[in-house]
Write an enzyme that holds these catalytic residues in place. Structure first.
Site, PDB file in Angstrom:
ATOM      1  N   THR A 126      15.336  60.093  55.237  1.00 53.34           N
ATOM      2  CA  THR A 126      14.842  59.059  56.217  1.00 53.34           C
ATOM      3  C   THR A 126      14.297  59.265  56.996  1.00 53.34           C
ATOM      4  O   THR A 126      13.541  60.343  56.914  1.00 53.34           O
ATOM      5  CB  THR A 126      16.459  59.027  56.881  1.00 53.34           C
ATOM      6  OG1 THR A 126      16.772  60.391  57.847  1.00 53.34           O
ATOM      7  CG2 THR A 126      17.342  59.155  55.771  1.00 53.34           C
ATOM      8  N   GLU A 181      20.319  56.222  51.790  1.00 51.64           N
ATOM      9  CA  GLU A 181      21.576  56.505  51.541  1.00 51.64           C
ATOM     10  C   GLU A 181      23.086  56.171  50.206  1.00 51.64           C
ATOM     11  O   GLU A 181      23.427  57.492  50.268  1.00 51.64           O
ATOM     12  CB  GLU A 181      22.790  57.054  52.553  1.00 51.64           C
ATOM     13  CG  GLU A 181      22.542  57.992  53.642  1.00 51.64           C
ATOM     14  CD  GLU A 181      21.213  57.123  54.858  1.00 51.64           C
ATOM     15  OE1 GLU A 181      20.638  57.667  56.307  1.00 51.64           O
ATOM     16  OE2 GLU A 181      20.970  56.547  54.334  1.00 51.64           O
ATOM     17  N   LYS A 185      24.914  43.644  74.726  1.00 51.50           N
ATOM     18  CA  LYS A 185      26.537  43.647  74.995  1.00 51.50           C
ATOM     19  C   LYS A 185      25.858  43.407  76.182  1.00 51.50           C
ATOM     20  O   LYS A 185      26.006  44.432  77.227  1.00 51.50           O
ATOM     21  CB  LYS A 185      27.963  45.033  74.860  1.00 51.50           C
ATOM     22  CG  LYS A 185      29.059  43.996  75.360  1.00 51.50           C
ATOM     23  CD  LYS A 185      29.804  45.441  74.932  1.00 51.50           C
ATOM     24  CE  LYS A 185      31.494  44.974  75.590  1.00 51.50           C
ATOM     25  NZ  LYS A 185      32.037  45.940  74.554  1.00 51.50           N
ATOM     26  N   TRP A 202      28.729  40.278  72.774  1.00 53.79           N
ATOM     27  CA  TRP A 202      28.009  40.819  71.617  1.00 53.79           C
ATOM     28  C   TRP A 202      27.151  39.706  71.364  1.00 53.79           C
ATOM     29  O   TRP A 202      27.259  38.799  71.614  1.00 53.79           O
ATOM     30  CB  TRP A 202      28.309  41.589  70.675  1.00 53.79           C
ATOM     31  CG  TRP A 202      29.532  42.794  70.836  1.00 53.79           C
ATOM     32  CD1 TRP A 202      31.070  42.406  70.399  1.00 53.79           C
ATOM     33  CD2 TRP A 202      29.041  44.232  71.174  1.00 53.79           C
ATOM     34  NE1 TRP A 202      31.389  43.890  70.561  1.00 53.79           N
ATOM     35  CE2 TRP A 202      30.328  44.557  71.458  1.00 53.79           C
ATOM     36  CE3 TRP A 202      27.758  44.315  71.426  1.00 53.79           C
ATOM     37  CZ2 TRP A 202      30.471  45.707  71.539  1.00 53.79           C
ATOM     38  CZ3 TRP A 202      28.149  46.150  71.872  1.00 53.79           C
ATOM     39  CH2 TRP A 202      29.129  46.545  71.899  1.00 53.79           C
TER      40      TRP A 202
END
Length: 542
Positions: free
Chosen positions: A185, A331, A439, A444
């Site tokens: 990654t 992944e 937030k 959100w």
């Protein structure tokens, strides 16, 4: 009762042997630093793969060894993919765009024995080779005529290395669970993490990604894999195209050059391609300036980042090209979802149909998905509930290489780091990354939705939205935007663009025009760096 079926292992070797027998005449075209128009067949390729396997053996490489590659998308890199994995070794593709300290960490952590690299990356590795003491030598992917002078230890020329080797090789019989490839990654937080694929996971991913409701590959296709082969196996196209017998056109170091891509599409009558949004924006800009068309091109797959609406609209309206979005991660090998419309979607109003095209798509069979709230409870697929995305399946990692932390939980679910909602028919819409969600006042706000809205402005080239601390609202969204060349726009005009397009309280509280934005090694916006840079930003209403 027991099955009467054979238990033939699923291996990359079997895929290679099938492709050579059935699709031997299919063509592979490559742009390389030493040849802008290299062409040969799958039959030619796999003959050279056997020579390379003998060369690896002559270097003392053994089953289980990690062999590193730093290379663009071309025929030599393809040969490495097959020779290394089918010999029972691990093909460790390394992203050359990583910082030197990340390259050093990855090579040492993987314990690479040899590294194959393109000429362009020789100066980078020369500077840090002493920090990679376990690497026995370096093979430069070129011929003698273009072999550079180098201080790399045990430097060898690729073409010279394989020239005198036999083109026959006795491939070992491998268990399908044998490790075949490795990718790290990008390491936006902490050191990069290694994901190790095996033959079985790779072949299952090939089947799924080639389905009609995914990349829809066949021998009638001419495919241009633009997504780098050093980034999660080039989305698997290096395997799925040979299995299907599709002609492959590989742009090498020119993958971001709009003019080169246009010429390749028209010269070779490319029908489909796959890459990140920045590539398609570059191609659109070239087509707009030059007046060129791409009549053979039928569809493009966009992944790696959210697809701007302008890409879908302009390719459809000006070039009759269907843009399809996909989602996945290192992944996950990487495919998780793919967005091809269901028959019922064609009956939707135009704006709703377009809104669906911007979503990430439905899971492909083999990927089990769920969304969870902050307490780990499963949320309904109602198109409204938004939560953390978890996945599991036969081509999804359960752990990271040589790491005790991270990976799947006790129930086998892997935390992706994305926040999304799922419709009743399985359509996923990512609303943010877990660490990037804003937030404000207890509610959100999706930074991705705001960024998509911003880049749809005709004068905006790129945009990022981050949450910045606010004394009253905890956080408020700050827009950072790059304008297109020779364009002007005021902060007020930019913010007014959001009116009627997003909820009022979502609209960024301020806008800063910048000359550039930081990106990770895989080309994604580095929100971490932006948050650090603007953590002390002063709001006008404070």
């Amino acid at each position: 009762m027991h099955s009467t079926m054979m238990n033939t292992p699923l291996t990359i070797t079997s895929l290679m042997e099938f492709s050579e027998k059935v699709h031997s005449a299919a063509e592979i075209v490559s742009v390389t630093a030493d040849n802008p128009n290299h062409s040969y067949t799958y039959g030619d390729a796999f003959k050279r793969v056997r020579k390379l396997a003998n060369a690896l053996e002559s270097l003392g490489a053994k089953q289980g060894d990690c062999i590193g590659t730093l290379a663009w998308n071309d025929y030599r890199h393809l040969e490495l993919y097959y020779a290394i994995s089918c010999s029972g070794m691990v093909c460790h593709t390394i992203n050359p765009r990583l910082f030197p300290e990340q390259l050093e960490f990855i090579v040492n952590h993987a314990e690479d024995r040899w590294i194959f690299l393109d000429v362009a990356f020789v100066p980078i590795i020369e500077k840090i080779q002493d920090l990679m003491p376990n690497v026995e030598g370096f093979i430069v992917l070129t011929d003698e005529a273009h072999m550079p002078e180098t201080t790399l230890r045990n430097a060898l020329c690729y073409e010279t290395l394989i020239a005198d080797k036999a083109d026959t090789f006795a491939w070992p019989e491998l268990a399908e669970t044998t490790a075949s490839a490795m990718c790290y990654t990008s390491g936006t937080t902490g050191n990069p993490k290694g994901v190790v694929y095996d033959h079985r996971s790779t072949i299952l991913h090939v089947y799924a990604s080639s389905l009609p409701d995914a990349m829809n590959l066949s021998a009638q296709e001419v495919v241009m894999p633009i997504v780098p082969m050093f980034h999660v196996n080039g989305w698997g196209l290096v395997y799925s195209a040979p299995m299907a017998g599709a002609k492959m056109v590989m742009p090498g170091p020119k993958m971001g050059d709009g003019e080169t891509l246009c010429n390749l599409i028209n010269t070779h009558k490319i029908t489909s391609s796959a890459g990140v949004p920045t590539v398609w924006l570059a191609l659109l800009q070239y087509l707009e300036k030059s007046g060129e068309k791409v009549p053979s091109l039928q569809r493009l797959t966009v992944g790696g980042a959210a697809c701007p609406q302008v890409i879908i609209e302009e390719f459809a309206s000006k070039h009759s090209v269907e843009v399809q979005t996909a989602w996945g991660m290192t992944e996950m090998s990487p495919l998780g979802t793919y967005n091809r419309p269901n028959p019922s979607e064609f009956e939707l109003p135009k704006d709703q149909f377009l809104a669906n095209r911007l979503k990430q798509g439905r899971p492909v069979f083999g990927v089990d998905m769920r969304i969870e709230d902050e307490d780990g409870n499963a949320l309904p697929w109602d198109g409204k509930s938004s939560g953390s995305v978890k996945v599991r399946g036969p081509w999804i990692t359960k752990s990271y290489y040589k790491m005790e932390t991270g990976g799947a939980d006790e129930n086998g679910w892997f935390e992706t780091g994305d926040v999304a909602c799922m419709s009743p028919d399985g359509m996923m819409q990512i609303t943010d990354r877990t660490k990037d969600v804003i937030k404000s006042g207890g509610e959100w706000i999706s930074s991705i939705d705001l960024e998509n809205c911003a880049v749809n402005h005709p004068k905006v080239a790129e945009a990022a939205v981050i949450g910045v601390p606010h004394s009253k609202w905890t956080e408020r969204p700050l827009l950072l935007a790059i304008l297109k060349e020779d364009q002007t726009l005021t902060e007020k005009e930019m913010l007014e663009w959001f009116d009627g397009k997003v909820a009022k309280w979502w609209i960024p509280a301020d806008c800063v025009f910048v000359d550039s934005l930081p990106h990770t090694a895989t080309g994604k916006l580095s929100k971490k760096d932006l948050r650090e840079e603007y953590q002390d930003f002063k709001w006008s209403d404070e």
